[in-house]
Design a protein around this motif. Structure first.
Motif, short mmCIF file in Angstrom:
data_model
loop_
_atom_site.label_atom_id
_atom_site.label_comp_id
_atom_site.label_asym_id
_atom_site.label_seq_id
_atom_site.Cartn_x
_atom_site.Cartn_y
_atom_site.Cartn_z
N TYR A 94 32.60 67.81 53.34
CA TYR A 94 32.10 67.07 54.71
C TYR A 94 32.05 66.53 55.55
N TYR A 145 23.64 67.57 61.23
CA TYR A 145 25.16 66.45 59.96
C TYR A 145 23.91 66.70 58.57
N SER A 193 30.86 63.12 51.51
CA SER A 193 30.54 62.61 52.58
C SER A 193 30.57 60.98 53.33
#
Ligand SMILES: C[S@@+](CC[C@H](N)C(=O)[O-])C[C@H]1O[C@@H](n2cnc3c(N)ncnc32)[C@H](O)[C@@H]1O
Length: 186
Positions: free
Chosen positions: A25, A101, A85
């Motif tokens: 991501y 997020y 991430s």
């Protein structure tokens, strides 16, 4: 382009935990996504629409299971075992964007799945001007976090930290989403 140290360091852990399906991501130039694909994981790369356009032009995406723009994530249920991430959360400045997020991570991670988050930890103050695109290379553009601060942000989403370490002005932490969790946030 070498994968982030945290990814290489925890790769065996994730395999040991039976993780196969991964969402990267904020995949950037795909260094981590391609590394894990090469290690046998099934990897989906997600990023902002403008970055996705660049990613789609990269021949190496044939090694990935999918590429998607972040605006599709709120309506997706990818049910991945692991979300990566690395150096993304610390460049998201607005609180509501941070919340979006984190909600998207929870939305697309299976219960009991893992989040590997790596952010800058060096203390900096000040704000950068609008339009800076240096991301974490710019000393004024990136936020910094400690593992306790990450805990405060992630626990309301149903995450529990299982490991962390500090290295080279960064902190990397692994969180596990509670089984059958119903976090208060998002
Ligand atoms: C510093 S790069 C890190 C890329 C990659 N994770 C790595 O470690 O090489 C930050 C990436 O996050 C992406 N990004 C910025 N804001 C984002 C957001 N709100 N959601 C998802 N990705 C974002 C940027 O487009 C960029 O590709």
């Amino acid at each position: 382009m070498q994968a982030a140290t945290s990814i290489r360091r925890y790769c065996r852990f994730f395999r040991h935990k039976g993780a196969t399906k991964v969402l990267d991501y904020g995949a950037g130039k795909l260094r981590n996504a391609l590394f894990l694909a090469d290690e046998g994981f099934t990897v989906i790369a997600a990023d902002l629409p403008q970055q996705i356009r660049k990613i789609r032009a990269c021949p190496a995406i044939r090694h990935l299971a999918g590429v998607m723009a972040t605006d599709r994530l709120p309506d997706s249920e990818l049910n991945v075992d692991l979300v990566l991430s690395t150096y993304v959360f610390n460049i998201i400045m607005e609180n509501n964007e941070q919340e979006r997020y984190l909600s998207n991570i929870r939305q697309n991670l299976r219960p009991g799945g893992y989040l590997l988050i790596e952010v800058r930890c060096r203390k900096q103050s000040g704000a950068c001007g609008e339009g800076c695109s240096e991301f974490f290379k710019c000393p004024d553009c990136a936020k910094t976090y400690s593992h306790e601060e990450l805990d405060q942000l992630l626990v309301p989403y149903g995450f529990r930290r299982v490991s962390h370490y500090y290295c080279n002005q960064a902190v990397a932490a692994i969180y596990q989403l509670e089984q059958g969790q119903a976090g208060v946030a998002g």
